[in-house]
Design an enzyme around this catalytic site. Structure first.
Site, PDB file in Angstrom:
ATOM      1  CB  CYS A  92      38.665  40.339  42.710  1.00 19.63           C
ATOM      2  SG  CYS A  92      38.231  39.281  41.120  1.00 19.63           S
ATOM      3  CD  GLU A  93      32.731  40.259  46.745  1.00 20.47           C
ATOM      4  OE1 GLU A  93      32.905  39.755  47.730  1.00 20.47           O
ATOM      5  OE2 GLU A  93      31.658  40.716  46.442  1.00 20.47           O
ATOM      6  CG  HIS A  94      33.037  40.594  41.033  1.00 24.10           C
ATOM      7  ND1 HIS A  94      33.683  41.825  41.136  1.00 24.10           N
ATOM      8  CD2 HIS A  94      31.859  40.436  41.970  1.00 24.10           C
ATOM      9  CE1 HIS A  94      32.895  42.744  42.062  1.00 24.10           C
ATOM     10  NE2 HIS A  94      31.789  41.873  42.220  1.00 24.10           N
ATOM     11  CG  HIS A  95      36.899  37.957  37.543  1.00 25.81           C
ATOM     12  ND1 HIS A  95      36.575  39.384  38.102  1.00 25.81           N
ATOM     13  CD2 HIS A  95      35.992  37.878  36.632  1.00 25.81           C
ATOM     14  CE1 HIS A  95      35.688  39.935  37.053  1.00 25.81           C
ATOM     15  NE2 HIS A  95      35.375  39.007  35.999  1.00 25.81           N
ATOM     16  CD  GLN A 133      41.131  48.795  45.391  1.00 27.08           C
ATOM     17  OE1 GLN A 133      41.371  48.348  44.329  1.00 27.08           O
ATOM     18  NE2 GLN A 133      41.651  50.222  45.617  1.00 27.08           N
ATOM     19  CG  HIS A 161      41.509  45.014  40.687  1.00 26.19           C
ATOM     20  ND1 HIS A 161      40.802  44.617  41.596  1.00 26.19           N
ATOM     21  CD2 HIS A 161      42.091  46.234  41.278  1.00 26.19           C
ATOM     22  CE1 HIS A 161      40.410  45.369  42.642  1.00 26.19           C
ATOM     23  NE2 HIS A 161      41.175  46.576  42.536  1.00 26.19           N
ATOM     24  CB  CYS A 163      39.877  40.279  37.310  1.00 26.86           C
ATOM     25  SG  CYS A 163      39.243  41.567  38.198  1.00 26.86           S
TER      26      CYS A 163
HETATM   27 ZN   LIG Z   1      37.472  40.614  39.399  1.00 26.55          ZN
END
Ligand SMILES: [Zn+2]
Length: 207
Positions: A92-95, A133, A161, A163
């Protein structure tokens, strides 16, 4: 369906990662959390982690035209083609934590089909990037739509996920389902339903 999972170097344009910069950054993180980067278990970690990113993010250097290369066929066939339960692993690009699961891909040809083993490779190409996603789902659908110009394309992705699972209040539902539909799958309820029935059957079979 048989899927050859061997890594194919012909589809790979080399690793576009600045290893030295990545190693330095990992070293800084190790120091920042108060660890000793010189202790035995951590001494080679910056090197290992940067190599790992080169592998997990290799999708950036994959060229869809090379993956598809030679595997498009003109065939007079207009029934639904379905490849289900394609395993994938993404970040995931956020975490930058993994999300992983299965993709189900269907299309209804209009004179053109693609070799079945290519579809999991295209999924992999988009999975091995910093992703969300929803975007990954759409990218797979759009690429097949552009490449095959079929009567319709449907992609459903089910993923967990990490995260959501590892962080904060862990009650958070970590499972997510996303879909992208083009053409007949969007316009025709019966077609969409046939696809959804097919993939739910596969889920039951696998428990
Ligand atoms: Zn994430």
């Amino acid at each position: 369906m048989e899927v050859d999972d061997d890594f194919d170097v012909r589809e790979f344009d080399g690793i576009n990662i600045d290893f030295e910069a990545a190693k330095k950054a990992v070293l800084e993180v190790i120091k920042a959390v108060g660890e000793d980067p010189e202790r035995e278990g951590l001494r080679n970690t910056p090197d290992r982690v940067s190599r790992m990113y080169a592998e997990l993010l290799s999708g950036y250097s994959m060229d869809p035209q090379k993956i598809i290369n030679g595997a498009l066929f003109n065939i007079n066939y207009d029934e639904m083609v379905l490849v289900r339960d394609i395993e994938f692993y993404s970040l995931c690009e956020h975490h930058m934590l993994p999300f992983l699961g299965r993709a189900h891909v269907a299309y209804i040809p209009k004179g053109k089909v693609i070799g079945l083993s290519k579809i999991p490779r295209l999924v992999d190409m988009y999975a091995r990037r910093l992703q969300v996603q929803e975007r990954m789902t759409r990218q797979i659908a759009d690429l097949l739509q552009e490449t095959l110009e079929p009567q319709g394309v449907a992609v459903v992705v089910e993923a967990m996920h990490l995260c959501s699972m590892m962080r904060g209040v862990k009650k958070h539902d970590a499972r997510m389902t996303t879909s992208a539909m083009h053409g007949a799958f969007r316009a025709n309820l019966a077609t969409r339903q046939e696809f959804l029935n097919n993939i739910s059957r596969s889920r039951v079979m696998l428990g």
